[in-house]
Write a protein that holds these residues in place. Sequence first.
Motif, PDB file in Angstrom:
ATOM      1  N   LYS A 180     -25.094 -18.193 -31.728  1.00 47.56           N
ATOM      2  CA  LYS A 180     -26.061 -16.973 -33.003  1.00 47.56           C
ATOM      3  C   LYS A 180     -27.550 -17.070 -33.742  1.00 47.56           C
ATOM      4  CE  LYS A 180     -22.723 -13.778 -32.402  1.00 47.56           C
ATOM      5  NZ  LYS A 180     -21.946 -12.428 -32.431  1.00 47.56           N
ATOM      6  N   ALA A 181     -27.070 -17.835 -34.450  1.00 47.59           N
ATOM      7  CA  ALA A 181     -28.090 -18.543 -35.732  1.00 47.59           C
ATOM      8  C   ALA A 181     -29.296 -19.234 -34.850  1.00 47.59           C
ATOM      9  CB  ALA A 181     -28.031 -19.248 -36.214  1.00 47.59           C
ATOM     10  N   GLU A 182     -28.517 -20.215 -33.933  1.00 42.55           N
ATOM     11  CA  GLU A 182     -29.980 -21.015 -32.462  1.00 42.55           C
ATOM     12  C   GLU A 182     -31.187 -18.983 -32.303  1.00 42.55           C
ATOM     13  OE1 GLU A 182     -28.148 -23.608 -30.991  1.00 42.55           O
ATOM     14  OE2 GLU A 182     -27.948 -25.222 -32.596  1.00 42.55           O
ATOM     15  N   LYS A 183     -30.015 -18.470 -31.820  1.00 38.69           N
ATOM     16  CA  LYS A 183     -30.565 -17.623 -30.921  1.00 38.69           C
ATOM     17  C   LYS A 183     -31.373 -16.441 -31.827  1.00 38.69           C
ATOM     18  CE  LYS A 183     -29.180 -14.000 -26.930  1.00 38.69           C
ATOM     19  NZ  LYS A 183     -28.134 -14.046 -26.321  1.00 38.69           N
ATOM     20  N   LEU A 184     -31.530 -16.119 -32.799  1.00 43.02           N
ATOM     21  CA  LEU A 184     -31.437 -14.921 -33.706  1.00 43.02           C
ATOM     22  C   LEU A 184     -31.800 -15.670 -34.563  1.00 43.02           C
ATOM     23  CD1 LEU A 184     -27.624 -12.823 -33.380  1.00 43.02           C
ATOM     24  CD2 LEU A 184     -29.726 -12.366 -31.623  1.00 43.02           C
ATOM     25  N   ILE A 185     -31.699 -15.944 -35.205  1.00 44.77           N
ATOM     26  CA  ILE A 185     -32.490 -16.323 -37.208  1.00 44.77           C
ATOM     27  C   ILE A 185     -33.734 -17.599 -36.647  1.00 44.77           C
ATOM     28  CG2 ILE A 185     -32.200 -17.461 -38.982  1.00 44.77           C
ATOM     29  CD1 ILE A 185     -29.611 -16.441 -39.118  1.00 44.77           C
ATOM     30  N   LEU A 186     -33.563 -19.067 -35.052  1.00 39.89           N
ATOM     31  CA  LEU A 186     -34.271 -19.492 -35.472  1.00 39.89           C
ATOM     32  C   LEU A 186     -35.550 -19.422 -35.119  1.00 39.89           C
ATOM     33  CD1 LEU A 186     -32.892 -22.859 -34.633  1.00 39.89           C
ATOM     34  CD2 LEU A 186     -32.938 -22.313 -36.708  1.00 39.89           C
ATOM     35  N   PRO A 187     -35.529 -18.335 -33.564  1.00 35.50           N
ATOM     36  CA  PRO A 187     -36.891 -17.254 -33.510  1.00 35.50           C
ATOM     37  C   PRO A 187     -37.719 -16.613 -35.260  1.00 35.50           C
ATOM     38  CG  PRO A 187     -35.337 -17.177 -32.099  1.00 35.50           C
ATOM     39  CD  PRO A 187     -34.305 -17.742 -33.360  1.00 35.50           C
ATOM     40  N   LYS A 188     -36.917 -16.455 -35.609  1.00 32.23           N
ATOM     41  CA  LYS A 188     -37.674 -15.315 -36.631  1.00 32.23           C
ATOM     42  C   LYS A 188     -38.556 -15.493 -37.873  1.00 32.23           C
ATOM     43  CE  LYS A 188     -35.932 -11.074 -35.201  1.00 32.23           C
ATOM     44  NZ  LYS A 188     -37.154 -10.193 -34.176  1.00 32.23           N
ATOM     45  N   VAL A 189     -37.699 -17.741 -37.675  1.00 30.22           N
ATOM     46  CA  VAL A 189     -38.264 -18.627 -38.902  1.00 30.22           C
ATOM     47  C   VAL A 189     -39.105 -18.758 -38.433  1.00 30.22           C
ATOM     48  CG1 VAL A 189     -37.569 -20.863 -40.542  1.00 30.22           C
ATOM     49  CG2 VAL A 189     -35.716 -18.700 -39.637  1.00 30.22           C
ATOM     50  N   ARG A 190     -39.088 -19.168 -36.981  1.00 27.90           N
ATOM     51  CA  ARG A 190     -40.485 -19.518 -36.695  1.00 27.90           C
ATOM     52  C   ARG A 190     -41.975 -19.089 -36.392  1.00 27.90           C
ATOM     53  NH1 ARG A 190     -37.552 -21.225 -32.192  1.00 27.90           N
ATOM     54  NH2 ARG A 190     -36.502 -23.489 -32.334  1.00 27.90           N
ATOM     55  N   GLU A 191     -41.440 -17.555 -36.184  1.00 28.99           N
ATOM     56  CA  GLU A 191     -42.580 -16.276 -36.347  1.00 28.99           C
ATOM     57  C   GLU A 191     -42.987 -16.104 -38.133  1.00 28.99           C
ATOM     58  OE1 GLU A 191     -42.530 -11.395 -35.316  1.00 28.99           O
ATOM     59  OE2 GLU A 191     -41.442 -12.337 -34.616  1.00 28.99           O
ATOM     60  N   LEU A 192     -41.794 -16.083 -38.516  1.00 30.74           N
ATOM     61  CA  LEU A 192     -42.312 -16.088 -40.048  1.00 30.74           C
ATOM     62  C   LEU A 192     -43.554 -17.052 -40.110  1.00 30.74           C
ATOM     63  CD1 LEU A 192     -41.953 -14.566 -42.418  1.00 30.74           C
ATOM     64  CD2 LEU A 192     -40.146 -16.030 -43.209  1.00 30.74           C
ATOM     65  N   SER A 193     -43.398 -18.045 -40.555  1.00 34.64           N
ATOM     66  CA  SER A 193     -43.670 -19.135 -40.831  1.00 34.64           C
ATOM     67  C   SER A 193     -45.535 -19.081 -40.046  1.00 34.64           C
ATOM     68  CB  SER A 193     -42.733 -20.892 -40.528  1.00 34.64           C
ATOM     69  OG  SER A 193     -43.420 -21.202 -39.199  1.00 34.64           O
ATOM     70  N   GLU A 194     -45.028 -18.101 -38.863  1.00 36.08           N
ATOM     71  CA  GLU A 194     -46.731 -18.311 -38.547  1.00 36.08           C
ATOM     72  C   GLU A 194     -47.389 -16.603 -39.244  1.00 36.08           C
ATOM     73  OE1 GLU A 194     -46.199 -18.810 -33.815  1.00 36.08           O
ATOM     74  OE2 GLU A 194     -45.424 -20.883 -34.191  1.00 36.08           O
ATOM     75  N   GLU A 195     -46.530 -16.396 -39.323  1.00 37.74           N
ATOM     76  CA  GLU A 195     -47.145 -15.126 -39.768  1.00 37.74           C
ATOM     77  C   GLU A 195     -47.718 -15.315 -41.194  1.00 37.74           C
ATOM     78  OE1 GLU A 195     -48.499 -11.355 -39.288  1.00 37.74           O
ATOM     79  OE2 GLU A 195     -47.014 -11.621 -37.786  1.00 37.74           O
ATOM     80  N   ARG A 196     -48.952 -14.082 -41.256  1.00 31.00           N
ATOM     81  CA  ARG A 196     -49.690 -14.707 -42.038  1.00 31.00           C
ATOM     82  C   ARG A 196     -50.055 -13.125 -42.938  1.00 31.00           C
ATOM     83  NH1 ARG A 196     -49.026 -18.212 -41.445  1.00 31.00           N
ATOM     84  NH2 ARG A 196     -50.372 -20.415 -40.765  1.00 31.00           N
ATOM     85  N   ASP A 197     -49.097 -12.096 -42.428  1.00 32.06           N
ATOM     86  CA  ASP A 197     -49.195 -10.466 -42.751  1.00 32.06           C
ATOM     87  C   ASP A 197     -48.397 -10.318 -43.903  1.00 32.06           C
ATOM     88  OD1 ASP A 197     -48.570  -7.382 -43.286  1.00 32.06           O
ATOM     89  OD2 ASP A 197     -50.406  -7.703 -42.314  1.00 32.06           O
ATOM     90  N   ALA A 198     -48.395  -9.536 -45.367  1.00 31.82           N
ATOM     91  CA  ALA A 198     -47.384  -9.812 -46.227  1.00 31.82           C
ATOM     92  C   ALA A 198     -46.185  -9.140 -45.527  1.00 31.82           C
ATOM     93  CB  ALA A 198     -48.229  -9.969 -46.940  1.00 31.82           C
TER      94      ALA A 198
END
Length: 289
Positions: A180-198
């Motif tokens: 579940k971590a690999e499926k639910l959290i890791l994608p969000k972490v990658r998305e967070l690292s690419e997101e620039r909007d506060a």
Amino acid sequence: MEFPDSPCTVLIVDDDPFGIIQLQILLKDSGYELITASDGASAIEIVSRQQPDIILLDIIMPNMDGYETCQRLKENEGPEGIPIIFLSGLHSTEEKINAFEAGGVDYITKPFSEKEVLIRLRTHLTLHRVNKRLVHELENRDEELQNKESKVQDANTALKVLLSAIEEEKKELAERVQFKAEKLILPKVRELSEERDAEKQEALLLEIEHVFQKLTKPFVPGGIELGKALSPTELQIVNLIKQGKSSKEISEICNISVSTIASHRKTIRKKLNITNRKVNLYNYLSSMD
């Protein structure tokens, strides 16, 4: 010296009829039950059928002397044994040594003092009864120890099965959490690292924390904040309480005494600010899900 309560049976072994009669008169008047034998072979045959409490044994007899008779009687006796007192006209130290080496407990020389015979009989009968009692107590204790050992082995087996089941459950749970971590959290972490909007970053962080709390609930009932407040041991105990385990079961699983578990439960209640003693800890923890 305390005299035994029930009548005692004395076997007199002597080839001299006068010697037997003299002892019969003395011992009957003192309340003993008597059996007599005129030689060693008869004595052995009598003992095989009816065991006396004590034996008075002469040394000089035809065919089989007192030493051989004593040795053969000792070969077939149980752990309690029958005390054998040699009663002989032989006075030498060597004869006395031979009597003790053959298995006798005492040696009285003829002509004997009636008082001496009675005192020595009473002494060895009392010692024999004490020895029999000790033998029985040891046998009972051995049986109790065997029963306890069997129970301990059964408990160890049950504990091994329980620990094995817990390990399997933990392994399965860990695999589910990892998936579940690999499926639910890791994608969000990658998305967070690419997101620039506060604002979007803040929203992603909240979402990640929410998912993380859901994943950690099986390990940390009550969520991350509770996990910070409790020690690892307390967290383990909380998790087991939530599973409906009793203090005794938790004690066996954690290898901690029941009194220590009780102390941990008090600490957990204090950290959770449960001041009402009527509040059941299991129900309270279950309500936190």
